[in-house]
Structures are given as structure tokens and as C-alpha cells.
Scaffold this active site. Structure first.
Site, short mmCIF file in Angstrom:
data_model
loop_
_atom_site.label_atom_id
_atom_site.label_comp_id
_atom_site.label_asym_id
_atom_site.label_seq_id
_atom_site.Cartn_x
_atom_site.Cartn_y
_atom_site.Cartn_z
N VAL A 14 0.85 -1.21 0.00
CA VAL A 14 0.00 0.00 0.00
C VAL A 14 0.88 1.25 0.00
O VAL A 14 0.65 2.19 -0.77
CB VAL A 14 -0.96 0.02 1.22
N GLY A 15 1.90 1.26 0.86
CA GLY A 15 2.73 2.46 1.02
C GLY A 15 3.49 2.81 -0.25
O GLY A 15 3.48 3.97 -0.70
N ARG A 83 -3.57 -8.38 6.17
CA ARG A 83 -4.44 -9.51 6.51
C ARG A 83 -4.07 -10.71 5.65
O ARG A 83 -3.86 -10.58 4.45
CB ARG A 83 -5.89 -9.11 6.25
N ARG A 89 -9.81 -8.84 10.43
CA ARG A 89 -9.12 -7.57 10.66
C ARG A 89 -8.74 -7.44 12.13
O ARG A 89 -7.72 -6.89 12.47
CB ARG A 89 -10.02 -6.40 10.25
N ASN A 96 -0.77 -4.33 15.41
CA ASN A 96 -0.79 -3.07 14.68
C ASN A 96 -0.93 -1.86 15.60
O ASN A 96 -0.47 -0.77 15.27
CB ASN A 96 -1.88 -3.09 13.61
N ASN A 121 -4.89 -1.36 9.30
CA ASN A 121 -6.08 -2.02 9.86
C ASN A 121 -5.84 -2.56 11.27
O ASN A 121 -4.69 -2.86 11.60
CB ASN A 121 -6.47 -3.19 8.95
N ASP A 149 -14.27 1.76 0.15
CA ASP A 149 -15.53 0.99 0.17
C ASP A 149 -16.51 1.55 -0.86
O ASP A 149 -17.19 0.81 -1.57
CB ASP A 149 -16.15 1.02 1.57
N ARG A 152 -15.40 0.64 -4.40
CA ARG A 152 -15.74 -0.75 -4.73
C ARG A 152 -17.23 -0.85 -5.07
O ARG A 152 -17.61 -1.51 -6.05
CB ARG A 152 -15.39 -1.66 -3.54
N HIS A 176 -15.11 0.09 8.86
CA HIS A 176 -14.48 -0.59 7.73
C HIS A 176 -14.48 -2.07 8.04
O HIS A 176 -13.55 -2.61 8.59
CB HIS A 176 -13.06 -0.07 7.56
N1 LIG Z 1 -7.98 0.89 5.28
C1 LIG Z 1 -8.05 0.10 4.26
O1 LIG Z 1 -9.03 0.11 3.54
C2 LIG Z 1 -6.90 -0.83 3.96
C3 LIG Z 1 -6.80 -1.45 2.70
C4 LIG Z 1 -5.69 -2.26 2.44
C5 LIG Z 1 -4.72 -2.47 3.43
N2 LIG Z 1 -4.87 -1.90 4.64
C6 LIG Z 1 -3.90 -2.10 5.72
O2 LIG Z 1 -2.72 -1.36 5.39
C7 LIG Z 1 -1.60 -1.95 6.04
C8 LIG Z 1 -0.49 -2.19 5.01
O3 LIG Z 1 -0.87 -3.15 4.05
P1 LIG Z 1 0.19 -3.64 2.95
O4 LIG Z 1 -0.53 -4.52 2.02
O5 LIG Z 1 0.97 -2.48 2.43
O6 LIG Z 1 1.17 -4.50 3.86
P2 LIG Z 1 2.72 -4.80 3.61
O7 LIG Z 1 3.11 -5.91 4.50
O8 LIG Z 1 3.00 -4.91 2.16
O9 LIG Z 1 3.43 -3.45 4.12
C9 LIG Z 1 3.48 -3.07 5.47
C10 LIG Z 1 4.84 -2.47 5.69
O10 LIG Z 1 4.87 -1.89 7.00
C11 LIG Z 1 6.21 -2.02 7.43
N3 LIG Z 1 6.31 -1.82 8.87
C12 LIG Z 1 6.01 -2.69 9.88
N4 LIG Z 1 6.28 -2.11 11.05
C13 LIG Z 1 6.74 -0.85 10.80
C14 LIG Z 1 7.17 0.22 11.61
N5 LIG Z 1 7.18 0.13 12.95
N6 LIG Z 1 7.61 1.36 10.99
C15 LIG Z 1 7.61 1.46 9.64
N7 LIG Z 1 7.20 0.47 8.83
C16 LIG Z 1 6.78 -0.67 9.40
C17 LIG Z 1 6.60 -3.44 7.00
O11 LIG Z 1 8.00 -3.61 6.98
C18 LIG Z 1 5.98 -3.50 5.61
O12 LIG Z 1 6.90 -3.11 4.60
C19 LIG Z 1 -2.14 -3.23 6.70
O13 LIG Z 1 -2.46 -2.95 8.05
C20 LIG Z 1 -3.41 -3.51 5.92
O14 LIG Z 1 -4.34 -4.29 6.63
C21 LIG Z 1 -5.94 -1.09 4.91
#
Ligand SMILES: NC(=O)c1ccc[n+]([C@@H]2O[C@H](COP(=O)([O-])OP(=O)(O)OC[C@H]3O[C@@H](n4cnc5c(N)ncnc54)[C@H](O)[C@@H]3O)[C@@H](O)[C@H]2O)c1
Length: 309
Positions: A14-15, A83, A89, A96, A121, A149, A152, A176
């Protein structure tokens, strides 16, 4: 006059994709932070090298620390665990919470005036954690869920009718999760209520698919969860703030009495501009919709209470 600055914490799926969208839209310079050594630096350099091809001029920096994030205007928090199939979640909750709390502390220390958009999440609860730890006023902390949401829901409506997604307007309220509340009465296609265009049983199917949309992608991907649409949604919120667009978007906002809810982050329509959440819009609800909202809120409240923030 300097450029705007956007920090994205968590350089995972995501980031990194959020950094990509934000840089391509030239919203400002982007700083990508992760705990994995070399990874944010590598992704940032790779994005920098795409600039002559795609023609965007902002700088993208990767780091394992927060010095480079100083003075950010908007910070998108995506750090955490994604997830996995079969994982709810709320399974992610405790882990988290620790991650989001420590990240928020570091963010606030370096960018005391920023606006925080939480993506990690469980979304509503992590937004609550970020607000509590940051001490920021409620207009400067929000969660991204409703934009996704709603997107979608719009896609499934457009697919149902075989029309452009651009002509679909919709609104999803609530937490969510599976209890989100898509508001059928407020959903239109080119101004035409969807109830005029789609049969009731098909609307029910669209709503059911929207509720499970995150899980549908998790079970297809097998490892990880959706990231293109979540990152695009977070960046749309950042853009509304950075360009002071006054967009009306559904966001997880801290409620104090709105929709009869208190001390909770919950998905509601808001006006997003330079001051973050500039107004929470209260739409009238039927008794049935009110009950669905209250039910969704019970689930979010339970999650928040279990954390003792
Ligand atoms: N709100 C929404 O609708 C929604 C949608 C998709 C994903 N998400 C959530 O977004 C988050 C990220 O998802 P993703 O697919 O990118 O996961 P991902 O595992 O690809 O990326 C998460 C990153 O966070 C890093 N990380 C962990 N601890 C850290 C810290 N203390 N400081 C800095 N970085 C740290 C990890 O090294 C990893 O690179 C998850 O919690 C996921 O559930 C939310």
C-alpha cells in the site's frame, strides 16, 4: 515557496503504491519510511528513475528514520501487518496498535503541524490510536476506508449496468468491515437513483459483494491484501487536503455526537480541505439505516475498548 511534503510510513504494497500515485500526480515531495533496511531507499530510487519516463519532477526519498520526514504536510500511515487468508481484521489488532502508536510518536515529533491519514487495519481503531497518541485535534487525524468501500461499490454498480464508473455516485457509511452501511437511497448513476436501474435482488448482491470486497481480493492473492485501490484512495484524500479542494469524501472521522455516536472513529461524509476534516456532514437516515449504523458502531467500539488506548 517550497513544495508540499508527503510522508508515507510503511513502504510495503500500500505504502509504495501510494508513493507512486502521489509522485505521479506531483502532489509534492514524497518520503517513504520503513523499518526494513534498504527497502524504502531502493523503492524510492526506483521511482526517482521513472521520473524522466513519466515526466514528474518531485523528489522521492526512502529512509529507515524520521529526520527526512520533518515538516511534512500530510502523513499517510500504512505500516503494519496485512491480513492473511482466514485472518480477521481484528486479529491484527494488538500488533498493529503497537506499530501505529510508535510510528505516530515519531511522525508527530518531526511534523507537529501535519495531517495524518491512517490506512493500517483495523482502520477505525488504528485511527483512534493515532489520534490518542498524537494529541492532535480531530480535524487533523482521519482514516481511509470509506473512499475505498465507496469505490468498490461504484465499480460493482458500473459492472452491473455496463456503464462508466465516472457516472456512478454512491455513499458508504460505517466501520471498515463487514458491517459497513452502503446507502442505496443516496446512490445514483448520472443522477438516476440506482433503484430505478437495478432490480432489488441485484442491488442486494452488489451490497454483499462490496461488504466482502477486501476478502475477495485476499483469497485471490493468497499472500497479502488489496493495495492499488487502497493506496489510490489514501492519495485522493491527501490530494483533497494538499490542494484545499473541499471535496466531500467518506472518511473515518472522530465523532462527538454526530450520528448519535461519541468517542469513536467512524465512516461518515466529510469536507476535506487544507485544514483536514473541515466539516462532518450529517445526512438523514431511515430507521433501518440508523439501526445498521448503530450495529456497525458497536463492532468498532468493541475493538477500541479491547485495546485500552
Ligand atoms: N484501510 C483500508 O481500507 C486498507 C486497505 C488495504 C490495506 N490496509 C492495511 O494497510 C496496512 C499495510 O498493508 P500492505 O498490504 O501495504 O502490507 P505490507 O506488509 O505490504 O506493508 C506493510 C509495511 O509496514 C512495514 N512496517 C512494519 N512495522 C513498521 C514500523 N514500525 N515502521 C515502519 N514500517 C513498518 C513493513 O516492513 C511493511 O513493509 C495493513 O495494516 C493492511 O491491513 C488497509
Amino acid at each position: 515557496m517550497g513544495r508540499k511534503k508527503i510522508t508515507v510510513v510503511g513502504a510495503g504494497n500500500v505504502g509504495a503504491t501510494a508513493a507512486h500515485w502521489a509522485a505521479e500526480k506531483e502532489l509534492g515531495d514524497v518520503v517513504l519510511v520503513d523499518i526494513i533496511e534498504g527497502m524504502p531507499q531502493g523503492k524510492a530510487l526506483d521511482l526517482m528513475e521513472a521520473r524522466p519516463v513519466e515526466g514528474f519532477d518531485v523528489s522521492i526519498t526512502g529512509t529507515n528514520g524520521y529526520e527526512e520526514t520533518a515538516g511534512s504536510d500530510v502523513v499517510i500511515i500504512t505500516s503494519g501487518l496485512p491480513r492473511k487468508p482466514g485472518m480477521s481484521r481484528d486479529d491484527l489488532l494488538q500488533k498493529n496498535k503497537e506499530i501505529v502508536a510508535s510510528v505516530t510518536k515519531a511522525v508527530v515529533k518531526n511534523s507537529p503541524d501535519c495531517i495524518i491519514i491512517v490506512v493500517s487495519n483495523p482502520l477505525d481503531t488504528m485511527s483512534y490510536v493515532a489520534k490518542a497518541v498524537s494529541g492532535f485535534p480531530k480535524n487533523r487525524v482521519m482514516g481511509m476506508a470509506g473512499v475505498l468501500d465507496t469505490a468498490r461499490f461504484k465499480v460493482f454498480v458500473a459492472m452491473e449496468l455496463n456503464v462508466s464508473v465516472e457516472d456512478v455516485q454512491a455513499l458508504v457509511l460505517g466501520g471498515h468491515g463487514d458491517s459497513m452501511v452502503p446507502l442505496i437511497r443516496y446512490s445514483t448513476v448520472a443522477g438516476i437513483p440506482i433503484t430505478e436501474l437495478i432490480a432489488e435482488d441485484r442491488i442486494k448482491a452488489v451490497v454483499a459483494r462490496t461488504r466482502k470486497a477486501g476478502g475477495e481480493i485476499v483469497s485471490l492473492l493468497k499472500t497479502g491484501s488489496a493495495f492499488y485501490s487502497p493506496s489510490a484512495s489514501g492519495v485522493q484524500m491527501a490530494e483533497a487536503i494538499l490542494k484545499d479542494k473541499k471535496r466531500i469524501l467518506p472518511c473515518a472521522a472522530y465523532l462527538e455526537g454526530e450520528y448519535d455516536l461519541n468517542d469513536i472513529f467512524f465512516g461518515v461524509p466529510v469536507i476535506l480541505g487544507a485544514n483536514g476534516i473541515e466539516k462532518i456532514i450529517e445526512v438523514s437516515l431511515t430507521e433501518e439505516e440508523k439501526a445498521a449504523v448503530q450495529q456497525s458502531a458497536v463492532e468498532v467500539k468493541q475493538s477500541i475498548q479491547s485495546l485500552n488506548v
